[in-house]
Design an enzyme around this catalytic site. Structure first.
Site, PDB file in Angstrom:
ATOM      1  N   HIS A   1       0.942  -1.217   0.057  1.00 27.81           N
ATOM      2  CA  HIS A   1       0.142   0.142   0.021  1.00 27.81           C
ATOM      3  C   HIS A   1       0.958   1.275   0.099  1.00 27.81           C
ATOM      4  O   HIS A   1       2.034   1.015   0.475  1.00 27.81           O
ATOM      5  CB  HIS A   1      -1.043  -0.006   1.359  1.00 27.81           C
TER       6      HIS A   1
ATOM      7  N   GLU B   1       1.104   3.709   1.800  1.00 25.24           N
ATOM      8  CA  GLU B   1       1.699   4.247   3.259  1.00 25.24           C
ATOM      9  C   GLU B   1       2.778   3.563   3.543  1.00 25.24           C
ATOM     10  O   GLU B   1       3.736   3.823   3.856  1.00 25.24           O
ATOM     11  CB  GLU B   1       0.806   4.167   4.373  1.00 25.24           C
TER      12      GLU B   1
ATOM     13  N   CYS C   1      -5.982   2.318   5.690  1.00 22.41           N
ATOM     14  CA  CYS C   1      -6.553   0.985   6.092  1.00 22.41           C
ATOM     15  C   CYS C   1      -6.164   0.471   7.425  1.00 22.41           C
ATOM     16  O   CYS C   1      -4.986   0.935   7.922  1.00 22.41           O
ATOM     17  CB  CYS C   1      -6.552   0.066   5.262  1.00 22.41           C
TER      18      CYS C   1
ATOM     19  N   CYS D   1      -2.157  -0.324   7.259  1.00 22.22           N
ATOM     20  CA  CYS D   1      -1.548   0.959   7.234  1.00 22.22           C
ATOM     21  C   CYS D   1      -1.370   1.793   8.467  1.00 22.22           C
ATOM     22  O   CYS D   1      -0.511   2.321   8.956  1.00 22.22           O
ATOM     23  CB  CYS D   1      -2.080   1.633   5.850  1.00 22.22           C
TER      24      CYS D   1
END
Length: 160
Positions: free
Chosen positions: A57, A59, A87, A90
């Protein structure tokens, strides 16, 4: 790259990273920037598709970039800008990295509206282990603890 302290400029860059990565086909529409003392120290966009890595992801990619550049797994004093609310994975990484603050653009409800719905994960995390939908079992705890009990002695000598 040094920029002013205007957080909207950093958010614009995070949004641009999301746009670039998405249009390249690397992954979903998410971009992130780690900033320390007004300087960008980490960048990332969603790379799940291009890397076949569900943890890639924006992040996480930005945190890894910042940790590498700063040669430190702790990012205290850093600020994370991301174009969408993180999410659960993250968010946990942000806490583990000890990032000092977070600014996001779109909400998790906005992400859910385009197919990135993490509500099930948010709900599962709060359940007791036996009530979760993922079958989970435990075994060999004492053997696992033997290794874990070595950590305090080793960590004391390394000054983590």
């Amino acid at each position: 790259m040094t920029r002013g302290t205007d957080s909207s400029l950093f958010m614009v860059e995070a949004i641009n990273l999301a746009d670039t990565g998405m249009k390249r086909g690397d992954g979903g529409p998410f971009g992130a920037l780690v900033v320390k003392d007004g300087q960008v120290v980490g960048r990332g966009w969603n790379r799940v598709l291009v890397s076949n890595d569900p943890t890639a992801h924006a992040e996480i990619v930005a945190i890894r970039d910042a940790c590498s550049r700063l040669d430190n797994y702790r990012l205290a004093g850093c600020h994370l800008y991301v174009n969408c609310e993180p999410c659960p994975m993250c968010l946990a990484a942000i806490y583990w990295a000890r990032i000092s603050s977070l600014t996001f653009g779109a909400t998790r409800a906005d992400a859910a509206a385009i197919g990135f719905d993490d509500e099930r994960i948010y709900n599962e995390i709060s359940l007791p282990v036996p009530a979760r939908s993922l079958f989970t079992s435990q075994c060999r705890r004492n053997e696992a603890l033997r290794v874990m009990r070595l950590w305090p002695t080793l960590a004391a000598g390394r000054h983590y």
